[in-house]
Motif scaffolding. Structure first.
Motif, PDB file in Angstrom:
ATOM      1  N   SER A  75       0.832  -1.206   0.000  1.00 30.97           N
ATOM      2  CA  SER A  75       0.000   0.000   0.000  1.00 30.97           C
ATOM      3  C   SER A  75       0.866   1.255   0.000  1.00 30.97           C
ATOM      4  O   SER A  75       0.559   2.232  -0.685  1.00 30.97           O
ATOM      5  CB  SER A  75      -0.930  -0.004   1.217  1.00 30.97           C
ATOM      6  OG  SER A  75      -1.801  -1.112   1.138  1.00 30.97           O
ATOM      7  N   ALA A  93       2.372   1.437  -3.476  1.00 31.56           N
ATOM      8  CA  ALA A  93       1.355   1.825  -4.466  1.00 31.56           C
ATOM      9  C   ALA A  93       1.075   3.317  -4.377  1.00 31.56           C
ATOM     10  O   ALA A  93       0.852   3.971  -5.400  1.00 31.56           O
ATOM     11  CB  ALA A  93       0.077   1.020  -4.257  1.00 31.56           C
ATOM     12  N   ARG A  94       1.068   3.854  -3.171  1.00 25.51           N
ATOM     13  CA  ARG A  94       0.864   5.292  -2.995  1.00 25.51           C
ATOM     14  C   ARG A  94       2.014   6.074  -3.636  1.00 25.51           C
ATOM     15  O   ARG A  94       1.798   7.062  -4.330  1.00 25.51           O
ATOM     16  CB  ARG A  94       0.740   5.603  -1.503  1.00 25.51           C
ATOM     17  CG  ARG A  94       0.603   7.045  -1.165  1.00 25.51           C
ATOM     18  CD  ARG A  94      -0.726   7.590  -1.677  1.00 25.51           C
ATOM     19  NE  ARG A  94      -0.758   9.017  -1.455  1.00 25.51           N
ATOM     20  CZ  ARG A  94      -1.712   9.644  -0.828  1.00 25.51           C
ATOM     21  NH1 ARG A  94      -2.765   8.984  -0.412  1.00 25.51           N
ATOM     22  NH2 ARG A  94      -1.645  10.928  -0.643  1.00 25.51           N
ATOM     23  N   GLN A 150       1.769   6.286  -7.393  1.00 28.32           N
ATOM     24  CA  GLN A 150       0.881   7.322  -7.937  1.00 28.32           C
ATOM     25  C   GLN A 150       1.658   8.594  -8.254  1.00 28.32           C
ATOM     26  O   GLN A 150       1.269   9.353  -9.125  1.00 28.32           O
ATOM     27  CB  GLN A 150      -0.232   7.642  -6.944  1.00 28.32           C
ATOM     28  CG  GLN A 150      -1.218   6.528  -6.748  1.00 28.32           C
ATOM     29  CD  GLN A 150      -2.229   6.824  -5.644  1.00 28.32           C
ATOM     30  OE1 GLN A 150      -2.082   7.778  -4.881  1.00 28.32           O
ATOM     31  NE2 GLN A 150      -3.260   5.998  -5.561  1.00 28.32           N
ATOM     32  N   VAL A 172      -2.391  -4.006  -5.906  1.00 32.94           N
ATOM     33  CA  VAL A 172      -3.103  -3.482  -4.733  1.00 32.94           C
ATOM     34  C   VAL A 172      -4.128  -2.408  -5.094  1.00 32.94           C
ATOM     35  O   VAL A 172      -5.267  -2.482  -4.631  1.00 32.94           O
ATOM     36  CB  VAL A 172      -2.108  -2.993  -3.652  1.00 32.94           C
ATOM     37  CG1 VAL A 172      -2.762  -2.076  -2.641  1.00 32.94           C
ATOM     38  CG2 VAL A 172      -1.497  -4.197  -2.938  1.00 32.94           C
ATOM     39  N   PRO A 173      -3.792  -1.423  -5.930  1.00 29.85           N
ATOM     40  CA  PRO A 173      -4.817  -0.417  -6.256  1.00 29.85           C
ATOM     41  C   PRO A 173      -6.014  -0.999  -7.011  1.00 29.85           C
ATOM     42  O   PRO A 173      -7.114  -0.465  -6.930  1.00 29.85           O
ATOM     43  CB  PRO A 173      -4.077   0.597  -7.131  1.00 29.85           C
ATOM     44  CG  PRO A 173      -2.638   0.390  -6.850  1.00 29.85           C
ATOM     45  CD  PRO A 173      -2.497  -1.070  -6.499  1.00 29.85           C
ATOM     46  N   ARG A 174      -5.814  -2.085  -7.746  1.00 31.04           N
ATOM     47  CA  ARG A 174      -6.891  -2.667  -8.546  1.00 31.04           C
ATOM     48  C   ARG A 174      -7.727  -3.688  -7.775  1.00 31.04           C
ATOM     49  O   ARG A 174      -8.934  -3.776  -7.961  1.00 31.04           O
ATOM     50  CB  ARG A 174      -6.296  -3.312  -9.792  1.00 31.04           C
ATOM     51  CG  ARG A 174      -5.725  -2.309 -10.774  1.00 31.04           C
ATOM     52  CD  ARG A 174      -4.965  -3.025 -11.897  1.00 31.04           C
ATOM     53  NE  ARG A 174      -4.512  -2.118 -12.919  1.00 31.04           N
ATOM     54  CZ  ARG A 174      -3.350  -1.468 -12.880  1.00 31.04           C
ATOM     55  NH1 ARG A 174      -2.530  -1.620 -11.847  1.00 31.04           N
ATOM     56  NH2 ARG A 174      -3.005  -0.663 -13.856  1.00 31.04           N
ATOM     57  N   GLY A 190      -7.243  -4.428  -4.178  1.00 28.54           N
ATOM     58  CA  GLY A 190      -7.331  -4.171  -2.742  1.00 28.54           C
ATOM     59  C   GLY A 190      -6.254  -4.936  -1.987  1.00 28.54           C
ATOM     60  O   GLY A 190      -5.813  -6.001  -2.426  1.00 28.54           O
ATOM     61  N   THR A 191      -5.859  -4.386  -0.850  1.00 30.97           N
ATOM     62  CA  THR A 191      -4.776  -4.989  -0.078  1.00 30.97           C
ATOM     63  C   THR A 191      -5.148  -6.374   0.439  1.00 30.97           C
ATOM     64  O   THR A 191      -4.358  -7.318   0.354  1.00 30.97           O
ATOM     65  CB  THR A 191      -4.382  -4.066   1.097  1.00 30.97           C
ATOM     66  OG1 THR A 191      -4.028  -2.789   0.572  1.00 30.97           O
ATOM     67  CG2 THR A 191      -3.203  -4.631   1.873  1.00 30.97           C
TER      68      THR A 191
END
Length: 145
Positions: free
Chosen positions: A22, A25-26, A29, A88-90, A92-93
């Motif tokens: 997570s 993934a942040r 972005q 993860v963004p697609r 979910g964790t």
């Protein structure tokens, strides 16, 4: 270290593995998925360099005697981290973690069963297989929306 301490440390490691995708993934972005993976490994490399310089007792010259496949851990780690950054963004964790844990358990059971990489051989018993199937079923429930 005793086994309860090792188990506690591994639980903490599992929590870290759940949080890491997570965070990465942040970052992705802002800088991109491959770039985020590279930064993650760069920061990890620097952290490990400091630990090795302060507490290391091994001998890095031994790397010259390593077989090629013994050096693939970094590639596998990069593959894993990059996939989590993308997934993860697609998905979910929780779904990603459930899938990862299921894959880890299946691979671990096969490694144990065949005693691969010079590890102790632990047969795949019906009870262990049942545990794997239960975990896979639980993962399917977590993934399902």
């Amino acid at each position: 270290m005793n086994n309860p301490t090792l188990i506690l440390l591994m639980l903490c490691g599992g929590m870290a593995i759940a949080v890491q995708p997570s965070i990465n993934a942040r970052l992705a972005q802002k800088i991109g998925p491959l770039e985020s993976s590279m930064v993650s490994f760069g920061v990890g490399t620097l952290a490990l360099l400091m630990v090795v310089l302060v507490t290391g007792r091994g001998n890095l010259r031994g790397i010259t005697t390593a077989d090629w496949w013994e050096l693939t851990g970094g590639f596998l780690g990069a593959f894993f981290v990059t996939l989590t950054i993308i997934c993860v963004p697609r998905l979910g964790t929780a779904a990603v973690m459930a899938t990862i844990i299921t894959g880890q358990l299946v691979a671990g059971a096969l490694l144990d069963h065949y005693g691969l990489f010079g590890l102790r051989q632990l047969p795949l018993t019906p009870l262990r297989l049942a545990g794997m199937l239960l975990l896979a079923g639980g993962a399917a429930l977590v993934i399902r929306r």
